[in-house]
Design a protein around this motif. Structure first.
Motif, PDB file in Angstrom:
ATOM      1  N   LEU A 190      36.171  12.774  -4.405  1.00  0.00           N
ATOM      2  CA  LEU A 190      35.364  13.987  -4.571  1.00  0.00           C
ATOM      3  C   LEU A 190      33.916  13.729  -4.177  1.00  0.00           C
ATOM      4  O   LEU A 190      33.255  14.596  -3.575  1.00  0.00           O
ATOM      5  N   ALA A 191      33.419  12.537  -4.510  1.00  0.00           N
ATOM      6  CA  ALA A 191      32.048  12.187  -4.120  1.00  0.00           C
ATOM      7  C   ALA A 191      31.929  12.086  -2.602  1.00  0.00           C
ATOM      8  O   ALA A 191      30.951  12.561  -2.009  1.00  0.00           O
ATOM      9  N   LYS A 192      32.926  11.473  -1.966  1.00  0.00           N
ATOM     10  CA  LYS A 192      32.859  11.256  -0.521  1.00  0.00           C
ATOM     11  C   LYS A 192      32.807  12.561   0.256  1.00  0.00           C
ATOM     12  O   LYS A 192      32.097  12.664   1.259  1.00  0.00           O
ATOM     13  N   VAL A 193      33.549  13.572  -0.189  1.00  0.00           N
ATOM     14  CA  VAL A 193      33.594  14.836   0.567  1.00  0.00           C
ATOM     15  C   VAL A 193      32.610  15.879   0.033  1.00  0.00           C
ATOM     16  O   VAL A 193      32.585  17.013   0.504  1.00  0.00           O
ATOM     17  N   GLY A 194      31.810  15.519  -0.973  1.00  0.00           N
ATOM     18  CA  GLY A 194      30.772  16.419  -1.455  1.00  0.00           C
ATOM     19  C   GLY A 194      31.222  17.469  -2.457  1.00  0.00           C
ATOM     20  O   GLY A 194      30.507  18.448  -2.705  1.00  0.00           O
ATOM     21  N   LEU A 195      32.385  17.253  -3.086  1.00  0.00           N
ATOM     22  CA  LEU A 195      32.880  18.223  -4.068  1.00  0.00           C
ATOM     23  C   LEU A 195      32.616  17.803  -5.509  1.00  0.00           C
ATOM     24  O   LEU A 195      32.858  18.588  -6.434  1.00  0.00           O
ATOM     25  N   ALA A 196      32.123  16.604  -5.725  1.00  0.00           N
ATOM     26  CA  ALA A 196      31.948  16.079  -7.083  1.00  0.00           C
ATOM     27  C   ALA A 196      31.109  16.984  -7.986  1.00  0.00           C
ATOM     28  O   ALA A 196      31.449  17.156  -9.169  1.00  0.00           O
ATOM     29  N   PRO A 197      30.015  17.583  -7.500  1.00  0.00           N
ATOM     30  CA  PRO A 197      29.194  18.397  -8.407  1.00  0.00           C
ATOM     31  C   PRO A 197      29.951  19.568  -9.045  1.00  0.00           C
ATOM     32  O   PRO A 197      29.631  19.966 -10.168  1.00  0.00           O
ATOM     33  N   TYR A 198      30.925  20.095  -8.348  1.00  0.00           N
ATOM     34  CA  TYR A 198      31.673  21.239  -8.888  1.00  0.00           C
ATOM     35  C   TYR A 198      32.596  20.839 -10.038  1.00  0.00           C
ATOM     36  O   TYR A 198      33.006  21.694 -10.837  1.00  0.00           O
ATOM     37  N   PHE A 199      32.938  19.553 -10.120  1.00  0.00           N
ATOM     38  CA  PHE A 199      33.909  19.100 -11.120  1.00  0.00           C
ATOM     39  C   PHE A 199      33.318  18.085 -12.109  1.00  0.00           C
ATOM     40  O   PHE A 199      34.072  17.478 -12.878  1.00  0.00           O
ATOM     41  N   ALA A 200      32.015  17.931 -12.101  1.00  0.00           N
ATOM     42  CA  ALA A 200      31.376  16.940 -12.970  1.00  0.00           C
ATOM     43  C   ALA A 200      31.750  17.171 -14.433  1.00  0.00           C
ATOM     44  O   ALA A 200      31.587  18.271 -14.959  1.00  0.00           O
ATOM     45  N   GLY A 201      32.254  16.130 -15.075  1.00  0.00           N
ATOM     46  CA  GLY A 201      32.641  16.221 -16.476  1.00  0.00           C
ATOM     47  C   GLY A 201      33.959  16.920 -16.712  1.00  0.00           C
ATOM     48  O   GLY A 201      34.385  17.069 -17.864  1.00  0.00           O
ATOM     49  N   ARG A 202      34.639  17.302 -15.638  1.00  0.00           N
ATOM     50  CA  ARG A 202      35.907  18.036 -15.779  1.00  0.00           C
ATOM     51  C   ARG A 202      36.951  17.463 -14.822  1.00  0.00           C
ATOM     52  O   ARG A 202      37.626  18.190 -14.096  1.00  0.00           O
ATOM     53  N   ILE A 203      37.052  16.138 -14.827  1.00  0.00           N
ATOM     54  CA  ILE A 203      38.048  15.431 -14.031  1.00  0.00           C
ATOM     55  C   ILE A 203      39.039  14.775 -14.978  1.00  0.00           C
ATOM     56  O   ILE A 203      38.646  14.072 -15.913  1.00  0.00           O
ATOM     57  N   PHE A 204      40.324  14.991 -14.723  1.00  0.00           N
ATOM     58  CA  PHE A 204      41.375  14.491 -15.603  1.00  0.00           C
ATOM     59  C   PHE A 204      42.392  13.724 -14.771  1.00  0.00           C
ATOM     60  O   PHE A 204      42.825  14.188 -13.719  1.00  0.00           O
ATOM     61  N   SER A 205      42.752  12.532 -15.244  1.00  0.00           N
ATOM     62  CA  SER A 205      43.667  11.649 -14.522  1.00  0.00           C
ATOM     63  C   SER A 205      44.979  11.503 -15.275  1.00  0.00           C
ATOM     64  O   SER A 205      44.981  11.228 -16.488  1.00  0.00           O
ATOM     65  N   GLY A 206      46.076  11.637 -14.543  1.00  0.00           N
ATOM     66  CA  GLY A 206      47.382  11.441 -15.156  1.00  0.00           C
ATOM     67  C   GLY A 206      47.583  10.034 -15.666  1.00  0.00           C
ATOM     68  O   GLY A 206      48.387   9.806 -16.577  1.00  0.00           O
ATOM     69  N   HIS A 207      46.834   9.064 -15.110  1.00  0.00           N
ATOM     70  CA  HIS A 207      46.932   7.675 -15.580  1.00  0.00           C
ATOM     71  C   HIS A 207      46.428   7.533 -17.012  1.00  0.00           C
ATOM     72  O   HIS A 207      46.747   6.539 -17.670  1.00  0.00           O
ATOM     73  N   GLU A 208      45.653   8.498 -17.475  1.00  0.00           N
ATOM     74  CA  GLU A 208      45.060   8.423 -18.815  1.00  0.00           C
ATOM     75  C   GLU A 208      45.812   9.279 -19.831  1.00  0.00           C
ATOM     76  O   GLU A 208      45.359   9.439 -20.965  1.00  0.00           O
ATOM     77  N   MET A 209      46.947   9.833 -19.423  1.00  0.00           N
ATOM     78  CA  MET A 209      47.741  10.710 -20.278  1.00  0.00           C
ATOM     79  C   MET A 209      48.995   9.993 -20.773  1.00  0.00           C
ATOM     80  O   MET A 209      49.411   8.983 -20.196  1.00  0.00           O
TER      81      MET A 209
END
Length: 217
Positions: A121-140
């Motif tokens: 998300l950082a590489k393509v410039g989308l990170a600001p839209y999802f800051a603090g709202r990223i969820f990983s299946g590895h953590e579930m």
């Protein structure tokens, strides 16, 4: 329906990462003794954790799927993504419009590991839209096709899962969204999306330029 929140998958929805990741995986499986075509590798692994197919990998390579092998895969995958990754066409304008319409009530709910998601998300410039709202299946407790990552994202946004829209591109992800009780919009740029419809997708579309209007934005 007026949705309370929009939940995006990452790979194949926000970023065009699947061919890159699967290319690295195919190369490493070939080195271990299991030769696959690009089409076969995508069919088997798209939308899944590599470890979820450990038994199949071990059967075809004749060797255990070790932590060391997985670490090498992650390192090579990340290096390739850093060099080659691009965003899905039209996704920036789509996410910007959806984010504005819903007052920031959007999230990225991925089956991938957090490092990969955040890096992409950082590489393509989308990170600001999802800051603090990223969820990983590895953590579930369970990753996709289980609904856990979508339920966690909905809960964090204080939205009822049945009032959420999920944007997905794989049968595994669609299955997770349906199991969560969300309305699933399936991105199928290359075919008619029949497999995604069969998995329970409510809507199938071919271009991210269509998505804001489909969501009522």
């Amino acid at each position: 329906m007026k949705f309370e929140a929009i939940l995006f998958d990452c790979d194949g929805v926000l970023v065009d990462s699947e061919p890159i990741t699967n290319g690295v995986l195919r190369e490493m499986l070939a080195e271990a003794g299991w030769a696959l075509s690009p089409e076969e590798c995508l069919r088997i692994f798209i939308g899944k954790m590599v470890r979820s197919e450990a038994a199949r990998i071990e059967r075809h390579t004749g060797r255990p799927l070790t932590d060391e092998w997985m670490a090498a895969f992650y390192a090579r995958r990340n290096a390739a993504l850093e060099q080659q990754l691009t965003a899905i066409e039209h996704i920036h304008s789509a996410v910007e419009r959806v984010h504005a319409h819903h007052g920031g009530r959007i999230a990225c709910a991925s089956g991938a590991d957090r490092y990969k998601v955040e890096m992409q998300l950082a590489k393509v410039g989308l990170a600001p839209y999802f800051a603090g709202r990223i969820f990983s299946g590895h953590e579930m407790p369970a990753t996709k096709p289980a609904p856990d990552v979508y339920l966690a994202a909905a809960a964090a946004l204080q939205a009822a899962p049945t009032r959420c829209a999920v944007v997905e591109d794989t049968v595994t992800g669609v299955t997770a969204g349906v199991a969560a009780g969300a309305t699933v919009f399936a991105y199928a740029p290359l075919d008619d999306g029949a497999a995604l419809r069969a998995a329970g997708a409510d809507h199938v579309f071919r271009s991210m330029a269509e998505l804001p209007a489909l969501l009522g934005c």
